[in-house]
Motif scaffolding. Structure first.
Motif, PDB file in Angstrom:
ATOM      1  N   ILE A 159      17.330 -30.455 -38.713  1.00  0.00           N
ATOM      2  CA  ILE A 159      18.553 -29.363 -38.708  1.00  0.00           C
ATOM      3  C   ILE A 159      19.547 -30.284 -36.961  1.00  0.00           C
ATOM      4  O   ILE A 159      20.523 -30.901 -38.139  1.00  0.00           O
ATOM      5  CB  ILE A 159      18.894 -28.237 -38.904  1.00  0.00           C
ATOM      6  CG1 ILE A 159      18.145 -27.683 -39.978  1.00  0.00           C
ATOM      7  CG2 ILE A 159      20.492 -27.687 -38.964  1.00  0.00           C
ATOM      8  CD1 ILE A 159      17.929 -26.469 -39.510  1.00  0.00           C
ATOM      9  N   VAL A 160      19.265 -30.797 -36.489  1.00  0.00           N
ATOM     10  CA  VAL A 160      19.708 -31.450 -35.569  1.00  0.00           C
ATOM     11  C   VAL A 160      20.291 -32.629 -36.058  1.00  0.00           C
ATOM     12  O   VAL A 160      21.162 -33.671 -35.928  1.00  0.00           O
ATOM     13  CB  VAL A 160      19.234 -31.507 -34.186  1.00  0.00           C
ATOM     14  CG1 VAL A 160      20.103 -32.183 -33.282  1.00  0.00           C
ATOM     15  CG2 VAL A 160      19.427 -30.281 -32.931  1.00  0.00           C
ATOM     16  N   ALA A 177      22.889 -30.976 -31.239  1.00  0.00           N
ATOM     17  CA  ALA A 177      21.649 -30.002 -30.744  1.00  0.00           C
ATOM     18  C   ALA A 177      22.815 -28.848 -30.005  1.00  0.00           C
ATOM     19  O   ALA A 177      22.165 -27.563 -31.340  1.00  0.00           O
ATOM     20  CB  ALA A 177      20.897 -31.069 -29.919  1.00  0.00           C
ATOM     21  N   LEU A 178      23.759 -29.011 -29.858  1.00  0.00           N
ATOM     22  CA  LEU A 178      24.380 -27.553 -29.579  1.00  0.00           C
ATOM     23  C   LEU A 178      24.912 -26.883 -30.498  1.00  0.00           C
ATOM     24  O   LEU A 178      24.786 -25.843 -30.748  1.00  0.00           O
ATOM     25  CB  LEU A 178      25.240 -28.098 -28.469  1.00  0.00           C
ATOM     26  CG  LEU A 178      25.344 -28.420 -27.167  1.00  0.00           C
ATOM     27  CD1 LEU A 178      26.396 -29.283 -26.184  1.00  0.00           C
ATOM     28  CD2 LEU A 178      24.330 -27.722 -25.958  1.00  0.00           C
ATOM     29  N   ILE A 182      23.900 -22.729 -31.803  1.00  0.00           N
ATOM     30  CA  ILE A 182      25.230 -21.786 -31.998  1.00  0.00           C
ATOM     31  C   ILE A 182      24.880 -21.366 -33.630  1.00  0.00           C
ATOM     32  O   ILE A 182      24.914 -19.802 -34.308  1.00  0.00           O
ATOM     33  CB  ILE A 182      26.113 -22.280 -31.985  1.00  0.00           C
ATOM     34  CG1 ILE A 182      26.660 -22.497 -30.743  1.00  0.00           C
ATOM     35  CG2 ILE A 182      27.682 -21.096 -32.077  1.00  0.00           C
ATOM     36  CD1 ILE A 182      27.705 -23.292 -30.258  1.00  0.00           C
ATOM     37  N   THR A 183      24.683 -22.100 -34.664  1.00  0.00           N
ATOM     38  CA  THR A 183      24.547 -21.471 -36.152  1.00  0.00           C
ATOM     39  C   THR A 183      22.599 -22.252 -37.443  1.00  0.00           C
ATOM     40  O   THR A 183      23.119 -21.593 -38.492  1.00  0.00           O
ATOM     41  CB  THR A 183      25.213 -22.828 -37.016  1.00  0.00           C
ATOM     42  OG1 THR A 183      25.089 -23.976 -36.425  1.00  0.00           O
ATOM     43  CG2 THR A 183      26.953 -23.180 -36.649  1.00  0.00           C
ATOM     44  N   ALA A 247      15.837 -24.403 -23.569  1.00  0.00           N
ATOM     45  CA  ALA A 247      14.973 -25.398 -23.400  1.00  0.00           C
ATOM     46  C   ALA A 247      15.416 -26.802 -23.831  1.00  0.00           C
ATOM     47  O   ALA A 247      14.502 -27.815 -23.803  1.00  0.00           O
ATOM     48  CB  ALA A 247      14.424 -25.234 -24.713  1.00  0.00           C
ATOM     49  N   LEU A 248      16.468 -26.825 -24.478  1.00  0.00           N
ATOM     50  CA  LEU A 248      16.882 -28.018 -24.690  1.00  0.00           C
ATOM     51  C   LEU A 248      17.055 -28.764 -23.919  1.00  0.00           C
ATOM     52  O   LEU A 248      17.014 -30.129 -23.929  1.00  0.00           O
ATOM     53  CB  LEU A 248      18.233 -27.745 -25.613  1.00  0.00           C
ATOM     54  CG  LEU A 248      19.588 -28.884 -26.311  1.00  0.00           C
ATOM     55  CD1 LEU A 248      18.573 -29.484 -27.890  1.00  0.00           C
ATOM     56  CD2 LEU A 248      20.694 -28.649 -26.353  1.00  0.00           C
ATOM     57  N   ALA A 249      17.474 -28.607 -22.800  1.00  0.00           N
ATOM     58  CA  ALA A 249      17.446 -28.851 -20.954  1.00  0.00           C
ATOM     59  C   ALA A 249      16.206 -29.436 -21.191  1.00  0.00           C
ATOM     60  O   ALA A 249      16.395 -30.929 -20.680  1.00  0.00           O
ATOM     61  CB  ALA A 249      18.446 -27.814 -19.796  1.00  0.00           C
TER      62      ALA A 249
END
Length: 309
Positions: A159-160, A177-178, A182-183, A247-249
């Motif tokens: 999706i990103v 990604a951010l 959120i969505t 996790a993204l970080a």
């Protein structure tokens, strides 16, 4: 040095600046006394067509077919070469080369090809090659299967990738990604099969990597090795937005292996079946399906000869 280099150049690569590199290419090849031909792509899928056609025409010659562009161009050239290879042709394929003039250049990063154009040109005319693993994925609308060079993602990172494609600036992948955190809807419940094992999971992210990096920033497989005959598997469970940002970080830093909500392994053949929900699939940044229920991912060891000095 090869007798001839066929450069499949995507004019849209690097935010449309790829054509500005033509004079640099001409000067370099003239100085080195190298013969080459530039084949400009005209539409999506054209690079794959050109690669397959050139492989058929030049398979008996000592030449190279070079992807001059970003990860999308690399993916298409790989698909063209592999399509020719797998229609019953016993003839050796021309060597595969890369000039990374796109935005992310994740395949080149993972393969250890210099990201600077001058250095990558010097690499191209060396007589050193490696046997490169290639991936294959089938599922959803990609029912016939598709090859990939760098990586496949199911769920979050797919999706990103779709969101990042809408953004023009370089760090658009981080923004996407951010936004997706959120969505992001509820993650599908899946059964993951590999090496006679089965894992049940509600993973927000399932990644199969041949290379190391995605989106020009995220180290999805820090230890990825394109010549080991295996794909790197990473899955991270769905959780709160705060934990997903954490996790993204970690994926950005390449430290996700130490997370309790992240599972990693290596394998050659995988199957993912969605028991509830559906899977979004990307391969090398291209969205292949948005409603897949059953996905196969394989590694094809040493499938192509890659020029790498």
């Amino acid at each position: 040095m090869k007798d001839h280099y066929h450069l499949i150049l995507n004019p849209a690569a690097g935010k449309g600046r790829a054509l500005n590199k033509l004079s640099t290419l001409a000067d370099f090849f003239k100085e080195k006394g190298v013969t080459y031909t530039v084949h400009k792509t005209e539409k999506p899928g054209h690079a794959a067509q050109l690669a397959a056609s050139l492989a058929e025409k030049e398979h008996h010659q000592e030449c190279a077919i070079v992807a001059a562009g970003g990860d999308g161009t690399c993916n298409e050239v790989v698909n063209g070469l592999m399509t020719f290879k797998n229609i019953g042709n016993d003839s050796p394929l021309p060597a595969f080369g890369v000039l990374p003039i796109g935005r992310g250049n994740d395949f080149a990063f993972g393969a250890g090809i210099p990201l600077n154009l001058k250095d990558s040109l010097e690499n191209l005319i060396q007589d050193k090659t490696i046997l490169l693993d290639i991936g294959w994925v089938r599922g959803g609308e990609a029912s016939e299967g598709r090859y990939f060079a760098n990586g496949v993602g199911l769920g979050f990172d797919a999706i990103v990738n779709a969101e990042a494609a809408k953004v023009k600036w370089f760090q658009g992948y981080i923004y996407a990604a951010l936004k997706t955190i959120i969505t992001y809807p509820e993650a599908p419940e899946v059964d993951l099969f590999y090496d006679d094992q089965m894992i049940q999971s509600q993973a927000a992210l399932i990644s199969f990597m041949n290379g190391k990096r995605l989106g020009g920033a995220f180290l999805m497989a820090p230890k990825g090795n394109m010549t080991d005959g295996l794909l790197d598997l990473h899955t991270t469970q769905q959780n709160t937005r705060r934990i997903m940002i954490s996790a993204l970080a970690d994926y950005y830093k390449g430290t996700q292996d130490i997370r309790e909500d992240t599972f990693t392994s290596l394998g050659r053949k995988f199957r993912v079946v969605a028991r509830k929900g559906a899977l979004v699939i990307h391969a090398d940044g291209e969205t292949l399906s948005t409603e897949a229920k059953d996905v196969d991912v394989h590694c094809l060891p040493g499938a192509l000869e890659l020029i790498k000095g």
